[in-house]
Design a protein around this motif. Structure first.
Motif, PDB file in Angstrom:
ATOM      1  N   CYS A  44     -47.924 -26.974  37.314  1.00 40.95           N
ATOM      2  CA  CYS A  44     -46.690 -27.734  37.399  1.00 40.95           C
ATOM      3  C   CYS A  44     -45.838 -27.270  38.550  1.00 40.95           C
ATOM      4  CB  CYS A  44     -45.875 -27.576  36.126  1.00 40.95           C
ATOM      5  SG  CYS A  44     -46.873 -27.621  34.667  1.00 40.95           S
ATOM      6  N   GLY A  45     -45.837 -25.941  38.756  1.00 48.64           N
ATOM      7  CA  GLY A  45     -44.860 -25.358  39.661  1.00 48.64           C
ATOM      8  C   GLY A  45     -45.051 -25.752  41.103  1.00 48.64           C
ATOM      9  N   ASN A 135     -45.358 -33.857  29.477  1.00 49.36           N
ATOM     10  CA  ASN A 135     -44.839 -32.902  30.461  1.00 49.36           C
ATOM     11  C   ASN A 135     -45.828 -32.680  31.596  1.00 49.36           C
ATOM     12  OD1 ASN A 135     -42.370 -32.397  29.276  1.00 49.36           O
ATOM     13  ND2 ASN A 135     -43.153 -30.748  27.997  1.00 49.36           N
ATOM     14  N   GLN A 139     -45.505 -33.775  35.504  1.00 49.04           N
ATOM     15  CA  GLN A 139     -45.465 -32.719  36.516  1.00 49.04           C
ATOM     16  C   GLN A 139     -46.692 -32.772  37.423  1.00 49.04           C
ATOM     17  OE1 GLN A 139     -42.848 -30.519  36.445  1.00 49.04           O
ATOM     18  NE2 GLN A 139     -41.991 -31.091  34.473  1.00 49.04           N
ATOM     19  N   GLN A 156     -34.120 -36.381  27.261  1.00 50.93           N
ATOM     20  CA  GLN A 156     -34.754 -35.458  28.203  1.00 50.93           C
ATOM     21  C   GLN A 156     -35.505 -36.225  29.288  1.00 50.93           C
ATOM     22  OE1 GLN A 156     -37.292 -32.433  26.396  1.00 50.93           O
ATOM     23  NE2 GLN A 156     -38.550 -32.441  28.235  1.00 50.93           N
ATOM     24  N   ALA A 160     -34.114 -36.438  33.166  1.00 47.87           N
ATOM     25  CA  ALA A 160     -34.964 -35.819  34.176  1.00 47.87           C
ATOM     26  C   ALA A 160     -35.486 -36.850  35.182  1.00 47.87           C
ATOM     27  CB  ALA A 160     -36.133 -35.109  33.500  1.00 47.87           C
ATOM     28  N   TRP A 162     -37.721 -39.244  34.639  1.00 47.26           N
ATOM     29  CA  TRP A 162     -39.164 -39.461  34.521  1.00 47.26           C
ATOM     30  C   TRP A 162     -39.497 -40.909  34.196  1.00 47.26           C
ATOM     31  CZ3 TRP A 162     -40.639 -34.777  30.867  1.00 47.26           C
ATOM     32  CH2 TRP A 162     -40.430 -33.579  31.573  1.00 47.26           C
ATOM     33  N   ALA A 440     -34.265 -29.788  21.419  1.00 45.13           N
ATOM     34  CA  ALA A 440     -35.102 -28.928  20.568  1.00 45.13           C
ATOM     35  C   ALA A 440     -34.418 -27.588  20.313  1.00 45.13           C
ATOM     36  CB  ALA A 440     -36.461 -28.701  21.226  1.00 45.13           C
ATOM     37  N   GLN A 441     -33.852 -27.013  21.375  1.00 40.98           N
ATOM     38  CA  GLN A 441     -33.215 -25.702  21.246  1.00 40.98           C
ATOM     39  C   GLN A 441     -31.956 -25.795  20.380  1.00 40.98           C
ATOM     40  OE1 GLN A 441     -31.365 -24.240  24.751  1.00 40.98           O
ATOM     41  NE2 GLN A 441     -31.374 -22.131  24.059  1.00 40.98           N
ATOM     42  N   ASP A 444     -32.768 -26.127  16.763  1.00 41.01           N
ATOM     43  CA  ASP A 444     -33.191 -24.852  16.176  1.00 41.01           C
ATOM     44  C   ASP A 444     -31.992 -23.968  15.840  1.00 41.01           C
ATOM     45  OD1 ASP A 444     -35.817 -25.497  16.225  1.00 41.01           O
ATOM     46  OD2 ASP A 444     -36.420 -24.093  17.786  1.00 41.01           O
ATOM     47  N   SER A 476     -25.837 -22.844  28.999  1.00 46.68           N
ATOM     48  CA  SER A 476     -25.847 -21.856  30.085  1.00 46.68           C
ATOM     49  C   SER A 476     -27.029 -20.909  29.950  1.00 46.68           C
ATOM     50  CB  SER A 476     -24.548 -21.056  30.059  1.00 46.68           C
ATOM     51  OG  SER A 476     -24.433 -20.354  28.838  1.00 46.68           O
ATOM     52  N   ASN A 477     -28.113 -21.393  29.365  1.00 47.99           N
ATOM     53  CA  ASN A 477     -29.286 -20.547  29.184  1.00 47.99           C
ATOM     54  C   ASN A 477     -29.994 -20.275  30.507  1.00 47.99           C
ATOM     55  OD1 ASN A 477     -29.633 -19.382  26.756  1.00 47.99           O
ATOM     56  ND2 ASN A 477     -30.771 -21.059  25.848  1.00 47.99           N
ATOM     57  N   PRO A 478     -30.946 -19.340  30.506  1.00 49.13           N
ATOM     58  CA  PRO A 478     -31.568 -18.917  31.760  1.00 49.13           C
ATOM     59  C   PRO A 478     -32.210 -20.047  32.533  1.00 49.13           C
ATOM     60  CG  PRO A 478     -32.928 -18.320  29.909  1.00 49.13           C
ATOM     61  CD  PRO A 478     -31.629 -18.734  29.351  1.00 49.13           C
TER      62      PRO A 478
ATOM     63  N   ARG B  55     -35.700 -19.032  37.656  1.00 43.85           N
ATOM     64  CA  ARG B  55     -35.214 -19.932  36.621  1.00 43.85           C
ATOM     65  C   ARG B  55     -36.123 -21.156  36.663  1.00 43.85           C
ATOM     66  NH1 ARG B  55     -30.094 -20.780  38.031  1.00 43.85           N
ATOM     67  NH2 ARG B  55     -29.231 -19.367  36.484  1.00 43.85           N
ATOM     68  N   ALA B  59     -37.665 -28.705  31.582  1.00 45.68           N
ATOM     69  CA  ALA B  59     -36.976 -29.887  31.069  1.00 45.68           C
ATOM     70  C   ALA B  59     -35.840 -30.312  31.985  1.00 45.68           C
ATOM     71  CB  ALA B  59     -36.454 -29.605  29.665  1.00 45.68           C
ATOM     72  N   PRO B  61     -35.701 -30.612  35.675  1.00 47.11           N
ATOM     73  CA  PRO B  61     -36.291 -30.483  37.010  1.00 47.11           C
ATOM     74  C   PRO B  61     -35.247 -30.542  38.124  1.00 47.11           C
ATOM     75  CG  PRO B  61     -36.822 -32.600  36.034  1.00 47.11           C
ATOM     76  CD  PRO B  61     -36.172 -31.797  34.967  1.00 47.11           C
ATOM     77  N   GLU B  62     -34.070 -31.123  37.822  1.00 45.92           N
ATOM     78  CA  GLU B  62     -33.067 -31.251  38.884  1.00 45.92           C
ATOM     79  C   GLU B  62     -32.541 -29.883  39.316  1.00 45.92           C
ATOM     80  OE1 GLU B  62     -32.589 -32.089  35.765  1.00 45.92           O
ATOM     81  OE2 GLU B  62     -30.841 -30.929  35.119  1.00 45.92           O
ATOM     82  N   GLN B  65     -36.442 -24.529  40.961  1.00 44.26           N
ATOM     83  CA  GLN B  65     -36.871 -23.259  40.378  1.00 44.26           C
ATOM     84  C   GLN B  65     -36.395 -22.118  41.258  1.00 44.26           C
ATOM     85  OE1 GLN B  65     -41.007 -23.255  39.314  1.00 44.26           O
ATOM     86  NE2 GLN B  65     -40.766 -24.946  37.893  1.00 44.26           N
ATOM     87  N   ASN B  72     -33.572 -13.050  34.123  1.00 44.66           N
ATOM     88  CA  ASN B  72     -34.201 -13.443  32.856  1.00 44.66           C
ATOM     89  C   ASN B  72     -34.303 -12.257  31.912  1.00 44.66           C
ATOM     90  OD1 ASN B  72     -34.647 -16.205  33.147  1.00 44.66           O
ATOM     91  ND2 ASN B  72     -36.475 -15.855  34.391  1.00 44.66           N
ATOM     92  N   PHE B  75     -30.842 -11.308  30.770  1.00 46.38           N
ATOM     93  CA  PHE B  75     -30.387 -12.308  29.800  1.00 46.38           C
ATOM     94  C   PHE B  75     -30.959 -11.999  28.415  1.00 46.38           C
ATOM     95  CE2 PHE B  75     -30.678 -16.314  27.513  1.00 46.38           C
ATOM     96  CZ  PHE B  75     -29.407 -16.833  27.698  1.00 46.38           C
ATOM     97  N   HIS B 276     -41.502 -24.632  23.396  1.00 48.45           N
ATOM     98  CA  HIS B 276     -40.673 -25.557  22.640  1.00 48.45           C
ATOM     99  C   HIS B 276     -39.487 -26.027  23.486  1.00 48.45           C
ATOM    100  CE1 HIS B 276     -39.107 -26.432  18.294  1.00 48.45           C
ATOM    101  NE2 HIS B 276     -39.395 -27.500  18.970  1.00 48.45           N
ATOM    102  N   TYR B 277     -38.843 -25.079  24.168  1.00 50.62           N
ATOM    103  CA  TYR B 277     -37.679 -25.443  24.990  1.00 50.62           C
ATOM    104  C   TYR B 277     -38.024 -25.597  26.474  1.00 50.62           C
ATOM    105  CZ  TYR B 277     -35.708 -23.065  20.863  1.00 50.62           C
ATOM    106  OH  TYR B 277     -35.436 -22.638  19.597  1.00 50.62           O
TER     107      TYR B 277
END
Lengths: 478, 311
Positions: A44-45, A135, A139, A156, A160, A162, A440-441, A444, A476-478, B55, B59, B61-62, B65, B72, B75, B276-277
């Motif tokens: 994907c990357g 996904n 990607q 999502q 994004a 898509w 999803a997060q 949870d 504000s997650n990583p 990073r 989910a 993509p905008e 990375q 990380n 965090f 999952h996330y």
């Protein structure tokens, strides 16, 4: 999420996925995990960000590609093959990714091809693999045109970039027979990003014999009546209610349905900030906690049950009331499977003084990928899927609950399914779970705090406040 | 470089070059395997570490990375959920390995005795180990089911319980039931290792002890246990590493690490974040942290083992 597809297959999928994982041993498993991890990533990357995936111009004459596409078997992993399906006139093709695992809808695909001459290449996966597959398809730049999309993924995929915005295409004539609640499953920020496929919601299942023995002719219409009836039917060896309140998505579904019996309840405000702790969520959780500890009318095992556990428990004939997804009734009233047969009936989920009924939307839809090469053919397929021809036949052959209101008064379908019109009525009262990216997060987080309250460790208000704070910080997650 | 070449020549002559070419041949023959290993293990490892410095939220993509260094990792250290997962993992590891060691030792000593049906007992002992973890999980889900499970039925028939208990909706019992289910399957593994160790102990030692009038307990405490210590250490090390990575049985029995995250061990936390996330960068960082924890454990065990050699 948690439509029929999910519920039926989740268990076996999980088991299969894990069986293959578990058959590896010791350090090899770690290595394999890391491998999967990184292979996925490198796949994907290195690609460009999918928002600007280059879409090559549609080739006008690619005989080789055409035959390759035609040879693709229905279950082949075509998502990553570089073949591009041609859109030459008279030889139209559409490639789709979905979960028709039992092939119940294949006759409908054949009908579509017969009616339009458009060939449909399919990639089929299990529901639990679908999100990962979408996904990687997006990607990796595969040649998929149409994807199956669960209601909770809409935000999502849409945010994004898509999937195609279909707002202008789904016109008034299409919309007139589809209730707003069904369209909400494919709506994000006021725009339509997909075509609804089938309807799914939680319904009230009740054991009419147990209710009658306790002196109730009708199922509860409000939450207060629910408590009264559950109290009257709870006695030695018997519970008034049983719930799917395991720490899982089903818990959120019940909570949302209960919450929206309050008029004006909100999970998020207009800015996407969590406000459920102040606007209905706490009352709903309090009601749930009270069923367990104050009224003692919910089986404590509810906290480890998912929907299929609840169905099995209900089939013992020792429970009066429960919330569950549509489609359970035939098995519940089958004397070979259920001791509750033939007394199980469905009704509208309870409401309140202000709200007639409140359930939660579990519907799924179809979306067209932005990178699709056969958008015209894809759109024709989506139109066909929303037509009475598909919707009625799918209801009969595959048990998909139609998105078209008019079909709920169809005599053929009424003959097939017990209490069919009630489903049609329930689908008009659907609340939607938050349509936000990263759902999803957030789900949870809420599940965890709700469970702390349901276990009696934390008061409901405190649990909801903590959940709202964490949900608001999660962005504000990583 | 030059100097070493010269010294090689000076020392050298023909034997040296012959050795070199033999070594070169060896390297040449190893090369295909080495390259394959490098590609399938080395590259993914390096790549996942590189990823953990970015990073990478699939989910969103905008966001692209971007490189964020060790953010990380930092965090993770600030997340109460991360530390809670570590705490639950340690609880699982300590209790389950302790239980397995105690039972494993008991069974190994019993099976090491000569008695009729020893072979049958050994076979029966090993049977649970042959089961897939997932199958074991499903099995225990049935046993523990509150409505129709045999566990509740047995306890109620014995009069221990008056009403059925929901074992998997209690933050204390769920983890302990999982430990029980896991131990049932892994005790044979421990037993087998210890039994192998027991059989290397020379019987003369016991004979001599008997002549000196040692009791059963004295024989165990003075002969068996000291001589078995290296084997115990190896067995405990292996089981600790296995227990630290526990995932599948919890996934089968709880689905989501519930109730209230009380069984969300670190592997489960990692799985949630990555798959999952779709926080792939963060997920990669967590898996490197897990690896680091395990390296620390392994080093400790190796130290213990080294100081223990030659009793």
């Amino acid at each position: 999420m948690f439509g029929r597809t999910d519920r039926d297959q989740a268990g076996s999928d999980a088991a299969w996925g894990l069986l293959s994982r578990a058959s590896m041993s010791g350090p090899r498993r770690l290595a394999a995990l890391m491998l999967v991890f990184t292979l996925l990533l490198s796949a994907c990357g290195t690609e460009a960000a999918p928002t600007n995936t280059p879409v090559p111009p549609i080739p006008t004459d690619t005989a080789a590609a055409s035959s390759a596409a035609n040879d693709t078997p229905t279950t082949a992993p075509a998502a990553s093959t570089p073949t591009s399906a041609p859109a030459a006139a008279g030889d139209q093709v559409v490639n789709m990714l979905w979960t028709d695992n039992n092939n119940l809808r294949q006759p409908l695909i054949a009908d579509f091809t017969a009616a339009t001459g458009i060939k449909v290449n399919q990639v089929q996966v299990q529901y639990n693999e679908l999100l990962d597959k979408v996904n990687t398809t997006v990607q990796g730049g595969g040649d998929t045109d149409v994807i199956e999309m669960d209601t909770i993924w809409t935000p999502q995929f849409a945010s994004a970039g898509w999937i195609e915005d279909l707002t202008d295409k789904i016109g008034a004539d299409l919309k007139k027979d589809i209730p707003e609640s069904s369209l909400s499953a494919v709506t994000y920020k006021g725009k339509l990003y997909g075509m609804p496929w089938f309807n799914s919601a939680k319904h009230l299942f009740y054991n009419s014999k147990l209710l009658q023995d306790a002196g109730f002719a009708n199922p509860p219409a409000t939450l207060d009546e629910f408590v009264k009836q559950a109290q009257a039917t709870t006695k030695q060896g018997q519970w008034g209610s049983v719930w799917a309140w395991k720490q899982a998505e089903g818990l959120i579904c019940d909570w949302v349905a209960i919450m929206y019996t309050k008029k004006g309840a909100r999970i998020l405000d207009d800015n996407g900030k969590a406000v459920f702790n102040k606007e209905g969520g706490t009352e709903a959780l309090q009601w749930m906690v009270d069923l367990l500890y104050k009224y003692k009318v919910a089986d404590p095992a509810s906290l480890e049950y998912n929907e299929s556990d609840v169905q099995k428990a209900f089939q013992t004939g020792t429970y009066a009331l429960t919330y569950n997804w549509e489609g359970d009734l035939p098995a519940d009233n089958d004397p070979t499977k259920s001791k509750a047969a033939p007394n199980v009936k469905i009704g509208l989920l309870p409401g309140s003084a202000d709200v007639r009924s409140s359930s939660v939307n579990g519907s799924e839809g179809w979306a067209i990928l932005k990178s699709a090469k056969n958008k015209d053919a894809a759109w024709k397929l989506l139109q066909y899927m929303a037509s009475p021809a598909w919707q009625k036949k799918a209801a009969i052959t595959a048990g998909d609950y139609p998105i078209l209101s008019s079909l709920y008064s169809d005599p053929d379908l009424q003959k097939q399914v017990q209490d069919f019109p009630i489903y049609g009525e329930q689908f008009k009262y659907l609340a939607v779970r938050p349509q936000v990216p990263g759902y999803a997060q957030k789900s949870d987080i809420i599940q965890k705090h709700m469970h702390e309250a349901l276990l009696g460790k934390v008061p409901p208000q405190e649990a909801m406040d903590a959940a709202a704070n964490e949900v608001n910080a999660a962005t504000s997650n990583p | 470089m030059e100097q070493t070449a010269v010294t090689a020549k000076q020392r050298g002559g023909k034997i040296r070059t012959g050795e070199l070419s033999e070594r070169a041949l060896g390297l040449f023959m190893l090369a295909p395997m080495a390259i394959v290993l490098l590609i399938v293990i080395g590259y993914p490892l390096a790549d996942s570490f590189w990823l953990s410095l970015h990073r990478a939220n699939l989910a969103s993509p905008e966001q692209g990375q971007p490189f964020i260094g060790f953010d990380n990792y930092l965090f993770a250290f600030r997340q109460p959920a991360f530390w809670y997962a570590i705490q639950r993992t340690l609880y699982f590891t300590v209790i389950s390995v302790g239980l397995e060691l105690a039972l494993g030792l008991l069974f190994a000593v019993l099976l090491n005795e000569r008695f009729r049906g020893n072979l049958g007992a050994r076979l029966a002992m090993i049977l649970p180990w042959a089961l897939l973890t997932v199958a074991n999980g499903v099995l225990w889900a049935w046993i523990l089911n509150p409505t129709y499970g045999i566990f509740n039925a047995t306890l109620m028939n014995m009069g221990v319980l008056q009403t059925p208990k929901s074992w998997l909706s209690d933050t204390f019992w769920t983890m302990n039931m999982i430990i029980l289910a896991d131990a049932w399957k892994t005790v044979p593994n421990m037993t087998l290792l210890l039994l192998a160790g027991l059989q290397t102990i020379p019987s003369e030692l016991y004979e001599a002890a008997e002549i000196d009038g040692a009791s059963r307990w004295q024989k165990f405490a003075r002969i068996t246990f000291p001589l078995l210590r290296p084997v115990i250490l190896v067995a405990v090390a292996l089981r600790t590493i296995g227990a630290f990575r526990v995932f599948d049985i919890i996934y089968v029995l709880t689905g989501n690490g519930g109730p209230a995250d009380s069984t969300k061990v670190i592997s489960f936390y990692d799985y949630d974040q990555a798959f999952h996330y779709l926080f792939f960068g963060y997920g990669a960082a967590i898996s490197w942290l897990i690896t680091a924890f395990m390296i620390v454990l392994i080093v400790i065990y190796m130290r213990l083992l080294r100081s223990d050699v030659g009793p």
